[in-house]
Design a protein around this motif. Structure first.
Motif, PDB file in Angstrom:
ATOM      1  N   ILE A 259      68.265  64.763 107.307  1.00  0.00           N
ATOM      2  CA  ILE A 259      67.168  64.323 106.153  1.00  0.00           C
ATOM      3  C   ILE A 259      66.068  64.886 106.847  1.00  0.00           C
TER       4      ILE A 259
ATOM      5  N   ILE B 217      65.616  53.491 108.065  1.00  0.00           N
ATOM      6  CA  ILE B 217      66.737  53.692 107.003  1.00  0.00           C
ATOM      7  C   ILE B 217      68.117  53.741 107.741  1.00  0.00           C
TER       8      ILE B 217
ATOM      9  N   GLU C 208      66.723  54.047  95.299  1.00  0.00           N
ATOM     10  CA  GLU C 208      66.716  52.939  96.267  1.00  0.00           C
ATOM     11  C   GLU C 208      66.414  53.533  97.669  1.00  0.00           C
ATOM     12  N   THR C 209      66.638  54.793  98.194  1.00  0.00           N
ATOM     13  CA  THR C 209      66.280  55.511  99.324  1.00  0.00           C
ATOM     14  C   THR C 209      64.715  55.592  99.422  1.00  0.00           C
TER      15      THR C 209
ATOM     16  N   VAL D 248      63.277  51.981 100.248  1.00  0.00           N
ATOM     17  CA  VAL D 248      63.474  51.965 101.426  1.00  0.00           C
ATOM     18  C   VAL D 248      62.240  52.514 102.283  1.00  0.00           C
TER      19      VAL D 248
ATOM     20  N   ARG E 117      71.000  51.413 106.185  1.00  0.00           N
ATOM     21  CA  ARG E 117      70.606  51.042 104.873  1.00  0.00           C
ATOM     22  C   ARG E 117      71.073  52.109 103.851  1.00  0.00           C
ATOM     23  N   LEU E 118      70.996  53.331 104.152  1.00  0.00           N
ATOM     24  CA  LEU E 118      71.454  54.161 103.357  1.00  0.00           C
ATOM     25  C   LEU E 118      72.937  54.479 103.247  1.00  0.00           C
ATOM     26  N   ARG E 119      73.551  54.384 102.029  1.00  0.00           N
ATOM     27  CA  ARG E 119      74.733  54.619 101.703  1.00  0.00           C
ATOM     28  C   ARG E 119      75.293  55.768 100.717  1.00  0.00           C
TER      29      ARG E 119
ATOM     30  N   MET F 283      74.392  59.125  96.665  1.00  0.00           N
ATOM     31  CA  MET F 283      73.452  58.382  97.305  1.00  0.00           C
ATOM     32  C   MET F 283      72.567  58.137  96.048  1.00  0.00           C
ATOM     33  N   ARG F 284      71.770  57.009  96.147  1.00  0.00           N
ATOM     34  CA  ARG F 284      70.926  56.400  95.211  1.00  0.00           C
ATOM     35  C   ARG F 284      69.495  56.783  95.358  1.00  0.00           C
TER      36      ARG F 284
END
Length: 171
Positions: free
Chosen positions: A15, A33, A48-49, A52, A36-38, A44-45
């Protein structure tokens, strides 16, 4: 197609955070993160990221985009603290209240104190700049702005000699 998208080759490996940051640290981003990141490059959404990341103290805005084949590019914009609201939150220069350590905001000196109903925060930030522009030629600096429940304004100022004065402006 689904099985191709799930291959380990598309797992996120990095990232990249690109921004000029004073208060947000890579450690605070990692902590926010962590776990929490999937997903991978395809699943990857991003919205949503982004949410966060915007919950990290000092982050006003985040944008996230994918970089082929295994990275995310993150751009963060920090709040610029204008003052300290009476409930301990910081008031940004755009009039938003946010939670952060006030001591980190006072690296260039003490911040003005703001007091009043939360509903006037945006207006208080805007008026701060108006009042500061009017007082600057007189060599005065704003120390505090108080807005009563009835929307009556008062400004505490200090002069170059250190003398404090309270200006009752009314409505």
């Amino acid at each position: 197609l689904y099985s191709i998208a799930q291959r380990p080759y598309f797992s996120l490996r990095a990232i990249e955070v690109r921004s000029e940051l004073q208060h947000v640290t890579s450690a605070s981003v990692r902590a926010a993160i962590a776990g929490r990141l999937r997903g991978n490059y395809f699943t990857m959404r991003l919205e949503e990221t982004r949410r966060v990341l915007e919950n990290v103290p000092w982050v006003a805005q985040a944008s996230v985009r994918r970089i082929w084949p295994d990275r995310l590019h993150v751009t963060l914009v920090e709040h610029r603290a204008l003052g300290v609201w009476n409930d301990g939150r910081l008031l940004s220069d755009s009039g938003e209240l946010f939670v952060a350590n006030p001591a980190e905001a006072e690296i260039h000196g003490p911040l003005p104190a703001f007091e009043g109903p939360v509903s006037v925060a945006r207006d208080a930030a805007r008026r701060y700049y108006e009042f500061a522009a009017m007082l600057a030629p007189l060599g005065m600096r704003i120390a505090a702005i108080d807005v009563s429940d009835r929307r009556s304004w008062a400004v505490d100022v200090t002069g170059v000699d250190g003398a404090a004065t309270r200006l009752e402006l009314g409505r």
